[in-house]
Design a protein around this motif. Structure first.
Motif, PDB file in Angstrom:
ATOM      1  N   GLU A 204     -56.189  -8.232 -33.678  1.00 45.39           N
ATOM      2  CA  GLU A 204     -56.229  -9.056 -32.470  1.00 45.39           C
ATOM      3  C   GLU A 204     -57.055  -8.383 -31.375  1.00 45.39           C
TER       4      GLU A 204
ATOM      5  N   LYS B  67     -60.059  -3.628 -25.566  1.00 44.09           N
ATOM      6  CA  LYS B  67     -60.548  -4.181 -26.819  1.00 44.09           C
ATOM      7  C   LYS B  67     -61.965  -3.714 -27.047  1.00 44.09           C
TER       8      LYS B  67
ATOM      9  N   LEU C 220     -51.774  -8.996 -26.894  1.00 40.78           N
ATOM     10  CA  LEU C 220     -51.481  -8.935 -28.320  1.00 40.78           C
ATOM     11  C   LEU C 220     -50.348  -9.892 -28.677  1.00 40.78           C
ATOM     12  N   GLN C 221     -50.698 -11.145 -28.863  1.00 42.96           N
ATOM     13  CA  GLN C 221     -49.714 -12.141 -29.265  1.00 42.96           C
ATOM     14  C   GLN C 221     -49.226 -11.891 -30.688  1.00 42.96           C
ATOM     15  N   ALA C 222     -49.986 -11.137 -31.475  1.00 41.54           N
ATOM     16  CA  ALA C 222     -49.570 -10.848 -32.850  1.00 41.54           C
ATOM     17  C   ALA C 222     -48.200 -10.192 -32.881  1.00 41.54           C
TER      18      ALA C 222
ATOM     19  N   SER D 268     -54.335 -16.060 -32.184  1.00 43.45           N
ATOM     20  CA  SER D 268     -53.351 -15.779 -31.140  1.00 43.45           C
ATOM     21  C   SER D 268     -52.871 -17.027 -30.408  1.00 43.45           C
TER      22      SER D 268
ATOM     23  N   TRP E 259     -57.645 -12.448 -34.696  1.00 41.54           N
ATOM     24  CA  TRP E 259     -56.266 -12.864 -34.984  1.00 41.54           C
ATOM     25  C   TRP E 259     -56.027 -14.228 -34.341  1.00 41.54           C
TER      26      TRP E 259
END
Length: 360
Positions: A264, A358, A8-10, A271, A269
């Motif tokens: 994401e 996911k 989760l780079q968000a 990313s 998202w």
């Protein structure tokens, strides 16, 4: 339903944006001082950049719940939890603190006050609020809140029912006492029972909403959170006190974080924003050092402006970019190697950051 692993780079990107917002807020204040430019630069755009601190607290609640929710009620995992929290919080802080104190002792940074009592040193080194002393690294006041949250969460690991009771009573006390820390008048009371601590609870609830909510519903939290944030900001702009809006701000940030994580997780998202990801990774180093770099780079640019006319907006842009770049370099060449070394010596190697299943 297919399940895989995503990062989760968000959340890292959000942390990077929050760090930049806080730096932008402080830069506008710095340049307005007579000893710098004495002019207001981008104040209308940065005046609430300090809300990045609120975002940090909500995100911290989310991260701790994610990283350690499976440790709750498992006292055998307390040691690993404490090592991981120690490594994340203290080593780079202590390095920065040692450098700051050394520079101040040599006469650099006259606006900073060194600890002058045993109590002040205890507060400064161990991030325990005993009185109203302003830490040499001024943003460290927020780390006192973080450490308090870590300690209370540790009780959940030792004994779930006791931890829930203590955490619930703490949150209730913060809600009922409703005393915000005044930067010019800190105290242990206004720190440990500040409503700002409720942000950690909001972050934890955001995590559970993301984990257990229906993805199609949780995704909607992102646009709803943005709308709520804009609404609350508008209400504050019209004169409603932040003290009445702090919890709605926290809820808005919690919804944004939940929605971004859900988007994401579903592969929806962007990313791969590498620069923003790096800034997010470096956000702690940026946060700890941004005031020092802002002041140093602003003085350099003002000196340069004495030889080459420079518009205030250009001075702002260069100082801001330089501050963020310095924080990133500190992360790459000091913080990251230091954390790796501490993990090698102490253990407590973390799980992959923000990893989850996911639904696709």
């Amino acid at each position: 339903m297919m399940r895989g692993q995503v990062q989760l780079q968000a959340l890292q990107q959000g942390r990077g944006l929050a760090a930049m917002a806080v730096a932008a807020f402080h830069l506008s204040i710095t340049l307005s001082l007579p000893r710098y430019l004495g002019q207001d630069v981008f104040v209308d755009f940065t005046r609430r950049g300090n809300l990045g601190v609120d975002f940090f607290f909500v995100l911290s609640g989310f991260i701790i719940a994610f990283a350690h929710s499976r440790d709750v009620g498992r006292p055998d995992r307390l040691g690993n939890y404490l090592v991981r929290r120690f490594i994340r919080l203290f080593p780079v802080y202590w390095v920065c603190l040692a450098v700051f104190c050394a520079l101040v002792a040599m006469g650099v940074g006259t606006a900073v006050t060194l600890p002058d009592t045993v109590g002040h040193w205890i507060s400064t080194v161990f991030l325990i609020r005993l009185d109203g002393f302003i830490f040499p690294i001024a943003p460290a006041w927020t780390l006192v809140h973080e450490l308090a949250f870590y300690v209370v969460f540790a009780l959940l690991i030792v004994e779930k029912r006791v931890g829930i009771a203590v955490f619930g009573l703490w949150m209730l006390a913060c809600l009922l006492m409703h005393q915000y820390p005044d930067y010019d008048n800190f105290s242990a009371w206004t720190t440990y029972f500040s409503p700002l601590n409720l942000n950690f609870l909001v972050g934890m609830l955001a995590f559970y909403a993301w984990m257990h909510g229906k993805p199609i519903v949780v995704k909607l939290a992102f646009p709803i959170g943005l709308t709520l944030l804009a609404t609350v900001y508008g209400l504050e702009s019209r004169g409603i006190s932040y003290n009445l809006l702090q919890i709605p701000y926290a809820v808005a940030f919690g919804m944004i974080i939940t929605g971004a994580a859900a988007l994401e997780s579903a592969g929806q998202w962007p990313s791969n924003a590498r620069l923003l990801n790096l800034i997010g990774d470096a956000s702690y180093s940026i946060y700890l050092t941004h005031l020092a770099f802002l002041g140093l780079l602003a003085k350099i640019m003002i000196k340069l402006a004495g030889y080459v006319p420079l518009p205030p907006e250009l001075v702002y842009a260069v100082v801001f970019a330089g501050t963020i770049a310095c924080g990133c370099l500190l992360h790459l060449f000091v913080e990251r190697p230091l954390i790796a070394a501490c993990r090698k010596c102490l253990g407590g190697r973390p799980k992959p950051s923000f990893m989850t299943s996911k639904a696709g």
